[in-house]
Design a protein around this motif. Structure first.
Motif, PDB file in Angstrom:
ATOM      1  N   GLU A  18       0.813  -1.214   0.000  1.00 35.27           N
ATOM      2  CA  GLU A  18       0.000   0.000   0.000  1.00 35.27           C
ATOM      3  C   GLU A  18       0.848   1.266   0.000  1.00 35.27           C
ATOM      4  O   GLU A  18       0.444   2.289  -0.558  1.00 35.27           O
ATOM      5  CB  GLU A  18      -0.948  -0.002   1.208  1.00 35.27           C
ATOM      6  N   PHE A  21       1.278   2.680  -3.389  1.00 35.68           N
ATOM      7  CA  PHE A  21       0.086   3.375  -3.879  1.00 35.68           C
ATOM      8  C   PHE A  21       0.030   4.789  -3.293  1.00 35.68           C
ATOM      9  O   PHE A  21      -0.312   5.741  -3.994  1.00 35.68           O
ATOM     10  CB  PHE A  21      -1.182   2.594  -3.509  1.00 35.68           C
ATOM     11  N   GLN A  25       0.106   8.163  -5.435  1.00 40.24           N
ATOM     12  CA  GLN A  25      -1.003   9.111  -5.350  1.00 40.24           C
ATOM     13  C   GLN A  25      -0.500  10.505  -4.978  1.00 40.24           C
ATOM     14  O   GLN A  25      -1.036  11.511  -5.456  1.00 40.24           O
ATOM     15  CB  GLN A  25      -2.047   8.627  -4.348  1.00 40.24           C
ATOM     16  N   GLU A  49     -12.003   4.704  -8.586  1.00 42.72           N
ATOM     17  CA  GLU A  49     -11.564   3.345  -8.253  1.00 42.72           C
ATOM     18  C   GLU A  49     -12.760   2.455  -7.909  1.00 42.72           C
ATOM     19  O   GLU A  49     -12.839   1.303  -8.359  1.00 42.72           O
ATOM     20  CB  GLU A  49     -10.586   3.388  -7.089  1.00 42.72           C
ATOM     21  N   ILE A  60      -2.636  -2.644  -9.648  1.00 45.05           N
ATOM     22  CA  ILE A  60      -1.963  -1.428 -10.114  1.00 45.05           C
ATOM     23  C   ILE A  60      -2.537  -0.936 -11.432  1.00 45.05           C
ATOM     24  O   ILE A  60      -2.710   0.273 -11.638  1.00 45.05           O
ATOM     25  CB  ILE A  60      -0.451  -1.689 -10.236  1.00 45.05           C
ATOM     26  N   PHE A  63      -5.666   0.928 -10.911  1.00 48.19           N
ATOM     27  CA  PHE A  63      -5.328   2.194 -10.241  1.00 48.19           C
ATOM     28  C   PHE A  63      -4.811   3.215 -11.259  1.00 48.19           C
ATOM     29  O   PHE A  63      -5.208   4.386 -11.250  1.00 48.19           O
ATOM     30  CB  PHE A  63      -4.273   1.905  -9.168  1.00 48.19           C
ATOM     31  N   SER A  66      -7.632   4.471 -13.394  1.00 49.10           N
ATOM     32  CA  SER A  66      -8.491   5.367 -12.610  1.00 49.10           C
ATOM     33  C   SER A  66      -7.844   6.735 -12.444  1.00 49.10           C
ATOM     34  O   SER A  66      -8.534   7.764 -12.438  1.00 49.10           O
ATOM     35  CB  SER A  66      -8.798   4.751 -11.244  1.00 49.10           C
ATOM     36  N   TRP A 200      -6.212   1.034   2.455  1.00 51.78           N
ATOM     37  CA  TRP A 200      -7.005   1.572   1.353  1.00 51.78           C
ATOM     38  C   TRP A 200      -8.446   1.718   1.833  1.00 51.78           C
ATOM     39  O   TRP A 200      -8.996   0.805   2.460  1.00 51.78           O
ATOM     40  CB  TRP A 200      -6.919   0.616   0.173  1.00 51.78           C
TER      41      TRP A 200
END
Length: 235
Positions: A18, A21, A25, A49, A60, A63, A66, A200
């Motif tokens: 995570e 991610f 982000q 998402e 991934i 992601f 998105s 998440w």
């Protein structure tokens, strides 16, 4: 009804996931800082998402798509091609990033192997999950590997019937309350929550504290002692 089968999640249970991610982000937020503030962008991305899970699944690649969709939305279609290129590059970096095992994982698996049937139950993109498992060096320690599109009670029933003595004699441990704990409990197995720290939003759920088969441990290294205590309680 002693426990004979142990299911283990992979991402953020066996190795870090995570945090990559979160880093990507943050990079995405910087790229679109002129078009949306951080909180609004995060809300739009999370909505995308959720909306896209049925199309792209977990992982991934979904992601990344998105993020691209969100960038197009918040810029009203004016997002520069260079920004799209950087989003794609960030996703490719995530797909190529080497894995890092969490502390005590190898020792814990070695302590359980041979005493129980060990099943890795993970969801996400098939190629990426296979890559991470191969890099981890843990694959040969498991009796079975299940890479699934989603984790539902029906999936757990099938997995524990196929690789064990059914869900009643199985235990699932992982860092996601929504995927690794609640569905196995509904299937009839034990559900053990192992918090990771980063979570998440889609994987959040209220802990089923009143369920007799729910347990929480602070680290995976506590799992062998917990299973031994559960088995002893049945003697």
């Amino acid at each position: 009804m002693a426990i004979t089968t142990i299911g283990l999640d992979a991402d953020d249970t066996l190795w870090h996931n995570e945090r990559f991610f979160h880093l990507t982000q943050a990079r995405f937020t910087e790229l679109l800082a002129d078009h949306a503030d951080a909180d609004h962008l995060a809300e739009r991305l999370l909505a995308a998402e959720r909306r896209n899970l049925g199309h792209y699944g977990f992982g991934i690649k979904g992601f990344m798509l998105s993020m691209i969709e969100t960038a197009i939305e918040v810029t009203e279609g004016r997002v520069p091609g260079s920004v799209i290129g950087q989003i794609i590059a960030a996703g490719q970096e995530m797909l190529a990033h080497p894995i890092e095992l969490l502390p005590g994982v190898e020792e814990t698996i070695d302590a359980l192997a041979g005493r129980y049937r060990l099943v890795l139950v993970t969801k996400g993109d098939l190629l990426d999950q296979e890559r991470k498992l191969a890099q981890s060096g843990l694959g040969e320690r498991f009796d079975a590997i299940e890479i699934v599109s989603d984790k539902t009670p029906e999936v757990y029933r099938a997995v524990f019937a196929r690789h064990g003595d059914g869900p009643e004699r199985a235990l699932m441990a992982g860092n996601s309350m929504a995927s690794d704990v609640i569905p196995p409990l509904h299937a009839g197995a034990w559900g053990v929550y192992v918090p990771h720290g980063l979570e998440w939003a889609i994987e959040r759920a209220a802990p089923p504290t009143d369920h007799p088969r729910y347990r929480r441990i602070s680290a995976l290294t506590e799992l062998p002692a917990l299973i031994e205590a559960l088995d002893e309680a049945r003697c």
